[in-house]
Write a protein that holds these residues in place. Structure first.
Motif, PDB file in Angstrom:
ATOM      1  N   ASP A   1     -29.463   6.006  23.955  1.00 52.65           N
ATOM      2  CA  ASP A   1     -29.351   7.231  23.161  1.00 52.65           C
ATOM      3  C   ASP A   1     -27.894   7.573  22.863  1.00 52.65           C
ATOM      4  N   SER A   2     -27.025   7.247  23.791  1.00 48.84           N
ATOM      5  CA  SER A   2     -25.618   7.625  23.646  1.00 48.84           C
ATOM      6  C   SER A   2     -24.902   6.870  22.528  1.00 48.84           C
ATOM      7  N   VAL A   3     -25.477   5.766  22.070  1.00 42.05           N
ATOM      8  CA  VAL A   3     -24.795   4.980  21.037  1.00 42.05           C
ATOM      9  C   VAL A   3     -25.585   4.890  19.738  1.00 42.05           C
ATOM     10  N   LYS A   4     -26.786   5.431  19.721  1.00 42.57           N
ATOM     11  CA  LYS A   4     -27.606   5.365  18.510  1.00 42.57           C
ATOM     12  C   LYS A   4     -26.872   5.976  17.327  1.00 42.57           C
ATOM     13  N   GLY A   5     -26.928   5.277  16.196  1.00 42.41           N
ATOM     14  CA  GLY A   5     -26.268   5.756  14.996  1.00 42.41           C
ATOM     15  C   GLY A   5     -24.801   5.392  14.913  1.00 42.41           C
TER      16      GLY A   5
END
Length: 123
Positions: free
Chosen positions: A62-66
């Motif tokens: 989640d911390s790197v999504k996008g």
């Protein structure tokens, strides 16, 4: 002997980009799930991203999504991690991993590991 060799790490300012590469000496590279993990000082190794052997499935923390994008070139036996909008919290040693199962987020799911490449993001 299987080897995974990471490259592309370095020092970058917050908001900048880096592209990590992992060259694998695996005869059947196209059969392997490939992944990136990272470990910051004093912290446990954590999952970053994974790509299935065929390239048709990916997974991200989640911390790197996008911001991060994983890709692979089976003809070159190489997996990449494009990292954009880097933040100081992304500072860590980044490890490449290879495994035959699709259990992307768990370290026991991977058989082979690289030595890591340092990524440092300054504020």
């Amino acid at each position: 002997q299987v080897q995974l060799v990471e490259s592309g790490g370095g020092l970058v300012q917050a908001g900048g980009s880096l592209r990590l590469s992992c060259a694998a000496s695996i005869r059947t590279f196209s059969a392997y799930t490939m992944a990136w993990f990272r470990q910051a000082p004093g912290k446990e190794r954590e999952f970053v991203s994974a790509i299935r052997y065929s390239g048709d499935s990916t997974r991200y923390a989640d911390s790197v999504k996008g911001r991060f994008t994983i890709s692979r070139d089976n003809a070159k036996s190489t997996v990449y991690l494009q990292m954009n909008s880097l933040q100081p919290d992304d500072t860590a040693v980044y490890y490449c991993a290879a495994g035959l199962r699709w259990v992307p987020t768990t370290t026991p799911g991977y058989t082979y590991w690289g030595q890591g490449t340092q990524v440092t993001v300054s504020s």
